[in-house]
Design an enzyme around this catalytic site. Structure first.
Site, PDB file in Angstrom:
ATOM      1  N   LEU A   1      13.481 -98.929 113.616  1.00  0.00           N
ATOM      2  CA  LEU A   1      12.546 -99.709 112.799  1.00  0.00           C
ATOM      3  C   LEU A   1      13.062-101.119 112.557  1.00  0.00           C
ATOM      4  O   LEU A   1      12.298-102.039 112.293  1.00  0.00           O
ATOM      5  CB  LEU A   1      12.306 -99.005 111.453  1.00  0.00           C
ATOM      6  CG  LEU A   1      11.616 -97.652 111.512  1.00  0.00           C
ATOM      7  CD1 LEU A   1      11.583 -97.008 110.129  1.00  0.00           C
ATOM      8  CD2 LEU A   1      10.196 -97.784 112.062  1.00  0.00           C
TER       9      LEU A   1
ATOM     10  N   LYS B   1      17.037-103.693 112.927  1.00  0.00           N
ATOM     11  CA  LYS B   1      18.484-103.769 113.104  1.00  0.00           C
ATOM     12  C   LYS B   1      19.004-105.071 112.515  1.00  0.00           C
ATOM     13  O   LYS B   1      18.286-106.058 112.433  1.00  0.00           O
ATOM     14  CB  LYS B   1      18.861-103.698 114.589  1.00  0.00           C
ATOM     15  CG  LYS B   1      18.605-102.353 115.244  1.00  0.00           C
ATOM     16  CD  LYS B   1      19.106-102.343 116.683  1.00  0.00           C
ATOM     17  CE  LYS B   1      18.868-100.996 117.339  1.00  0.00           C
ATOM     18  NZ  LYS B   1      19.363-100.961 118.742  1.00  0.00           N
ATOM     19  N   GLY B   2      20.273-105.039 112.095  1.00  0.00           N
ATOM     20  CA  GLY B   2      20.918-106.228 111.567  1.00  0.00           C
ATOM     21  C   GLY B   2      22.408-106.133 111.787  1.00  0.00           C
ATOM     22  O   GLY B   2      22.914-105.174 112.379  1.00  0.00           O
ATOM     23  N   GLY B   3      23.123-107.149 111.304  1.00  0.00           N
ATOM     24  CA  GLY B   3      24.562-107.168 111.496  1.00  0.00           C
ATOM     25  C   GLY B   3      25.281-106.109 110.693  1.00  0.00           C
ATOM     26  O   GLY B   3      26.446-105.810 110.947  1.00  0.00           O
ATOM     27  N   PHE B   4      24.581-105.504 109.732  1.00  0.00           N
ATOM     28  CA  PHE B   4      25.246-104.544 108.856  1.00  0.00           C
ATOM     29  C   PHE B   4      24.731-103.121 109.032  1.00  0.00           C
ATOM     30  O   PHE B   4      25.232-102.198 108.422  1.00  0.00           O
ATOM     31  CB  PHE B   4      25.067-104.989 107.410  1.00  0.00           C
ATOM     32  CG  PHE B   4      26.181-104.540 106.521  1.00  0.00           C
ATOM     33  CD1 PHE B   4      27.438-105.096 106.625  1.00  0.00           C
ATOM     34  CD2 PHE B   4      25.968-103.555 105.576  1.00  0.00           C
ATOM     35  CE1 PHE B   4      28.473-104.674 105.801  1.00  0.00           C
ATOM     36  CE2 PHE B   4      26.999-103.138 104.748  1.00  0.00           C
ATOM     37  CZ  PHE B   4      28.248-103.700 104.859  1.00  0.00           C
TER      38      PHE B   4
ATOM     39  N   ALA C   1      21.236-100.419 110.724  1.00  0.00           N
ATOM     40  CA  ALA C   1      19.948-100.247 111.383  1.00  0.00           C
ATOM     41  C   ALA C   1      19.170 -99.158 110.657  1.00  0.00           C
ATOM     42  O   ALA C   1      19.732 -98.327 109.943  1.00  0.00           O
ATOM     43  CB  ALA C   1      20.161 -99.872 112.846  1.00  0.00           C
ATOM     44  N   THR C   2      17.845 -99.182 110.835  1.00  0.00           N
ATOM     45  CA  THR C   2      16.990 -98.139 110.268  1.00  0.00           C
ATOM     46  C   THR C   2      16.183 -97.515 111.393  1.00  0.00           C
ATOM     47  O   THR C   2      15.809 -98.180 112.371  1.00  0.00           O
ATOM     48  CB  THR C   2      16.034 -98.700 109.197  1.00  0.00           C
ATOM     49  OG1 THR C   2      15.292 -99.802 109.750  1.00  0.00           O
ATOM     50  CG2 THR C   2      16.805 -99.167 107.978  1.00  0.00           C
TER      51      THR C   2
ATOM     52  N   ASP D   1      16.760-108.162  96.691  1.00  0.00           N
ATOM     53  CA  ASP D   1      16.332-108.653  97.993  1.00  0.00           C
ATOM     54  C   ASP D   1      14.813-108.595  98.120  1.00  0.00           C
ATOM     55  O   ASP D   1      14.269-108.150  99.135  1.00  0.00           O
ATOM     56  CB  ASP D   1      16.990-107.845  99.116  1.00  0.00           C
ATOM     57  CG  ASP D   1      16.997-108.616 100.444  1.00  0.00           C
ATOM     58  OD1 ASP D   1      16.797-109.846 100.415  1.00  0.00           O
ATOM     59  OD2 ASP D   1      17.207-107.990 101.491  1.00  0.00           O
TER      60      ASP D   1
END
Length: 545
Positions: free
Chosen positions: A40, A42-45, A47-48, A163
């Protein structure tokens, strides 16, 4: 389709019911239960993933969030684990709300951390904007009227989202209701990682939120409840203009966003936005409930009289519609239409300047007899500094005592629900019988504190120093006590059901007769503590350790 969640897998797509990845050999069922079907985000920290819960009939959909710091640093991994544990604890504390996805599960597997949440089918407001274009005032008003109640629920539970942005607000397809998602930066006073521990800045960025949408105090790692209100207003500006906050013009002297030139709002909504977007926390709405009332009524709550700018001795002091000239430090004008007693307890006239009793700058010498105008934590701190120690049998719920020195203070039987004592020095303090439910005591010094029969349900005691503290018969159900130092503390007969004691120091801690059913605690930790036949183990059994 089954999807491999191994971040190093070259080809994660697999057959629907495969048990292991054909490319890397990793298991395709997390915890032998959750099967990911597609990513769904992704990021540097992390994922979902969209997943199916094969442990329940019908294999209902859920969202699996994988926390995977892109680093080999042991210190960063340690902090990542703590952030993960705190997020899970905080989400669990929120409970159930129709606009917040429920936390279903959390676990660690093969060096990665996982949160499992309720799946919300729909599209984010960012996606909606990209599909259909700018929102109008009526739509913005409706968004605010839906988001404020959800934020109010969170804040009442001591949680700051941190956030809020269009990409984290989803419109549910089923009923069109707005839902807050991605609690990755969720906070109940998460401490700032140091530069030495986090040289890459990964955890710091993770904890801050999104620059531009986050207000100044949040970027400085000091978020408050109104930080979410500011971010909500910024999100609405994006939806009306299509411009990210960092792309909006700003005042080069004050740093304030010049948003008024970018949108056309009715006077009624404009004044609400003016208050939501104040740089100063003290000038914003104090709660989501207050913001919602202003939105619905079109009126802003009356302000407390503020200190005037610096004036010369001969200049007239600010006044209501009728003019008042201050002749000297003590004598108001006899022709004044304002009765002098109006400001007698909260305002002093000094050399032609009007200052209020709650003015922060330079007010220490003026507080003296003016403490009657102070409230909550600030009044306690002032009176404590003047020598008072007994504050028993009072109601200080939601008051702030953060970083205050209150050694030896007596608050027995006081109501301190959701009070903030973060980093406070409470050495030898007395809290016998006090209600500290959901209080924030993380990193507080509670050495030798007297807390017999205190109620600390769902309180945050992470990293608190509780050496030799007396917590006999205290109720610590579902309390967060990760990394707390409880060496030599007395918790006999205490209720620790569901408490989170991961990495807590229990060397010499008295747990005789304590109820630890469902608590997060290891056998090694229990081996360091004093227990007896009456101690209830995490699995619910009773036996000698």
């Amino acid at each position: 389709m089954s999807y491999c969640v191994n971040p190093n897998c070259a080809n994660p797509n697999n057959e629907p019911y495969a048990t292991s990845c054909a490319t890397c050999g990793s298991s395709l069922k997390l915890r032998n239960r959750y099967r990911a079907s597609r990513p769904l985000g992704k990021g540097g920290f992390g994922a979902t993933f969209l997943a199916a819960d094969e442990g329940l009939p019908g294999f209902p959909s859920c969202v699996v969030k994988q926390l995977r710091p892109n680093t080999q640093s042991a210190s960063v991994m340690k902090m990542a684990r703590e952030l993960f544990e705190r997020e899970a604890f905080t989400l669990g504390k929120i409970g159930s709300h129709p606009q917040i996805p429920r936390l279903l599960d959390y676990f660690e597997e093969e060096g990665n951390f996982y949160l499992v949440q309720e799946f919300v089918d729909g599209e984010t407001l960012k996606q909606e904007f990209e599909r259909r274009g700018a929102f109008n005032e009526i739509e913005i008003r409706k968004i605010l009227s839906e988001i404020f109640p959800a934020l109010g629920f969170m804040h009442e539970n001591g949680v700051i989202h941190r956030d809020i942005k269009p990409a984290n607000i989803m419109r549910r397809k089923q009923d069109g209701q707005l839902v807050l998602i991605d609690f990755g930066a969720v906070s109940s006073q998460v401490n700032k990682p140091s530069a030495d521990d986090d040289p890459s800045g990964l955890l710091t960025n993770f904890a801050i939120g999104t620059p531009g949408f986050a207000p100044p105090e949040q970027m400085a790692m000091r978020p408050v409840y109104s930080s979410d209100l500011y971010a909500t207003a910024m999100s609405c500006l994006y939806l009306m203009t299509g411009r990210s906050p960092k792309d909006l013009p700003h005042d080069p002297f004050t740093g304030e966003i010049n948003w008024k030139s970018q949108v056309k709002l009715s006077d009624r909504l404009r004044v609400v936005f003016e208050k939501l977007l104040q740089q100063s926390v003290s000038q914003r709405f104090r709660s989501a409930e207050e913001a919602l009332r202003a939105l619905e009524s079109g009126s802003i709550p009356d302000e407390v009289p503020k200190a005037s700018p610096s004036l010369s001795n001969n200049s007239p002091a600010p006044a209501p519609p009728s003019s008042v000239t201050v002749r000297n430090a003590n004598t108001p004008s006899p022709n004044s239409r304002i009765h002098p007693q109006k400001y007698s307890s909260s305002t002093q006239f000094d050399s032609g300047m009007m200052t209020t009793g709650n003015t922060r700058a330079g007010n220490n010498s003026r507080i003296g007899t003016g403490t009657g105008e102070l409230k909550g934590g600030r009044r306690v701190i002032v009176e404590y500094n003047q020598g008072k120690r007994n504050f028993a049998n009072q109601d200080y719920s939601k008051s702030s005592f953060g970083s205050a020195t209150l050694a030896g203070i007596v608050m027995s039987r006081s109501k301190l629900v959701e009070a903030d004592f973060c980093h406070a020095d409470l050495t030898g303090a007395s809290f016998q019988g006090a209600n500290l439910s959901q209080a924030k005591l993380n990193s507080a010094n509670l050495r030798e504190a007297k807390m017999q029969r205190a109620v600390l349900i769902k309180s945050d005691l992470g990293s608190a120093s509780m050496i030799l503290a007396d917590l006999r018969e205290a109720n610590l159900q579902s309390a967060y006590m990760s990394k707390a130092d409880l060496s030599g503390a007395n918790l006999s007969q205490a209720n620790l059901k569901g408490a989170y004691l991961s990495q807590a120091n229990l060397n010499g801690t008295n747990l005789c007769g304590a109820d630890l059913k469902g608590a997060k605690i290891t056998d090694d930790q229990l081996a360091q503590a004093k227990t007896n036949w009456g101690t209830i183990r995490p699995d619910g059994s009773k036996r000698l350790f």
